[in-house]
Design an enzyme around this catalytic site. Sequence first.
Site, PDB file in Angstrom:
ATOM      1  CG  ASN A 178      24.238  19.066  27.952  1.00 54.52           C
ATOM      2  OD1 ASN A 178      25.234  18.978  27.229  1.00 54.52           O
ATOM      3  ND2 ASN A 178      23.011  19.226  27.466  1.00 54.52           N
ATOM      4  CD1 TRP A 179      30.051  20.747  30.876  1.00 55.50           C
ATOM      5  CD2 TRP A 179      32.033  20.766  29.824  1.00 55.50           C
ATOM      6  NE1 TRP A 179      31.024  20.469  31.799  1.00 55.50           N
ATOM      7  CE2 TRP A 179      32.241  20.473  31.190  1.00 55.50           C
ATOM      8  CE3 TRP A 179      33.132  20.820  28.965  1.00 55.50           C
ATOM      9  CZ2 TRP A 179      33.526  20.237  31.707  1.00 55.50           C
ATOM     10  CZ3 TRP A 179      34.401  20.592  29.476  1.00 55.50           C
ATOM     11  CH2 TRP A 179      34.592  20.311  30.838  1.00 55.50           C
ATOM     12  CE  LYS A 180      22.293  22.763  26.932  1.00 54.17           C
ATOM     13  NZ  LYS A 180      20.993  23.385  26.691  1.00 54.17           N
ATOM     14  CG  HIS A 197      19.600  17.762  24.973  1.00 52.38           C
ATOM     15  ND1 HIS A 197      19.144  18.903  24.365  1.00 52.38           N
ATOM     16  CD2 HIS A 197      19.899  18.103  26.239  1.00 52.38           C
ATOM     17  CE1 HIS A 197      19.171  19.900  25.230  1.00 52.38           C
ATOM     18  NE2 HIS A 197      19.627  19.442  26.379  1.00 52.38           N
ATOM     19  CD  GLU A 237      20.137  22.259  23.295  1.00 55.28           C
ATOM     20  OE1 GLU A 237      21.277  21.761  23.299  1.00 55.28           O
ATOM     21  OE2 GLU A 237      19.737  23.040  24.188  1.00 55.28           O
ATOM     22  CD  GLU A 256      17.297  18.442  29.860  1.00 56.66           C
ATOM     23  OE1 GLU A 256      18.069  18.952  30.668  1.00 56.66           O
ATOM     24  OE2 GLU A 256      17.509  18.438  28.635  1.00 56.66           O
ATOM     25  N   GLY A 278      17.355  26.564  28.872  1.00 55.05           N
ATOM     26  CA  GLY A 278      18.074  27.768  28.469  1.00 55.05           C
ATOM     27  C   GLY A 278      17.223  29.027  28.456  1.00 55.05           C
ATOM     28  N   GLY A 291      22.622  22.577  32.277  1.00 51.52           N
ATOM     29  CA  GLY A 291      23.266  23.142  31.096  1.00 51.52           C
ATOM     30  C   GLY A 291      24.109  24.344  31.467  1.00 51.52           C
ATOM     31  N   GLY A 292      23.550  25.530  31.288  1.00 55.85           N
ATOM     32  CA  GLY A 292      24.301  26.776  31.497  1.00 55.85           C
ATOM     33  C   GLY A 292      25.065  26.836  32.808  1.00 55.85           C
TER      34      GLY A 292
HETATM   35  P1  PGA Z   1      19.907  24.690  30.915  1.00 58.37           P
HETATM   36  O1  PGA Z   1      20.092  23.388  29.964  1.00 58.37           O
HETATM   37  O2  PGA Z   1      20.256  24.254  32.314  1.00 58.37           O
HETATM   38  O3  PGA Z   1      20.859  25.687  30.357  1.00 58.37           O
HETATM   39  O4  PGA Z   1      18.471  25.093  30.787  1.00 58.37           O
HETATM   40  C1  PGA Z   1      19.686  22.126  30.395  1.00 58.37           C
HETATM   41  C2  PGA Z   1      19.929  21.120  29.313  1.00 58.37           C
HETATM   42  O5  PGA Z   1      19.755  21.454  28.129  1.00 58.37           O
HETATM   43  O6  PGA Z   1      20.308  19.971  29.583  1.00 58.37           O
END
Ligand code: PGA
Length: 254
Positions: A9-11, A95, A97, A167, A173, A233-234
């Site tokens: 997930n590049w966000k 997600h 977010e 999650e 994050g 993510g990251g």
């Molecule tokens: P993260 O993000 O690996 O940076 O914690 C995961 C995600 O939000 O899918």
Amino acid sequence: MRQALVAGNWKMHGSRAMARALAQGVVSGATELDSVEIVLLPPFVLIPQVAGELADSAVVLGAQNVAAAAEGAYTGEVSAAMLREFGCRYALVGHSERRQLFGETDDLIARRAAAALREDLRPVICVGETQREREAGETEAVIRRQLDEVLKVLPRESVGQVVLAYEPVWAIGTGRTASPEQAQAVHATIRAHLRTACGALADRVRIVYGGSVKPDKAAELFAMADVDGGLIGGASLRADDFLAICQCAARGGG
Ligand code: PGA
């Protein structure tokens, strides 16, 4: 046997140049990882470019969200049919977010997942509790509520197409990964709940873990019985880290 899945997930990161380099890096490292399904989830505008880089590879394309409606006056939304036309096979839905920053409700998330399935786009549906909910002992109740809303609207026969992502919000994050035991406990709860709702189909559903998964944490997480891969993510923004995580899934997941 469930095939492991690792999705990046590049966000809201990237540029054309970054997308090209990252997708090429993942494609070149993915050739030896055919036991794991690798999915990239770039921002919408980079989808056509990443689709070009992934052509002729086994790496699969997805989006970070999908509209609940098929078409119409929904400014800012992107439909499942549009995503399919541009080569997406998966779409992230719900997600944290989206839930927290954009007010997306369980009901909206369920309708997004149903819209994806109508176009043969597989939803990766995210569920998870906040730190406060965990401390209050509400983890299971929160996850059941999030799941039930989805199960209410999805046709039962399509449940096997869905990927669930556990999650925990406190792990996203933050560098605070859930322990393998914490992840397994929630994944097992999710699977048991699915089994009650849709019987043996529950064993086909892949349940992946997300929240600060890094190469040094991945192996022990993916070794757990109900952890079928990861939502990254990251660490998905660096091809070598992401591939190292995919290698752990190839060895221990599924
Ligand atoms: P993260 O993000 O690996 O940076 O914690 C995961 C995600 O939000 O899918």
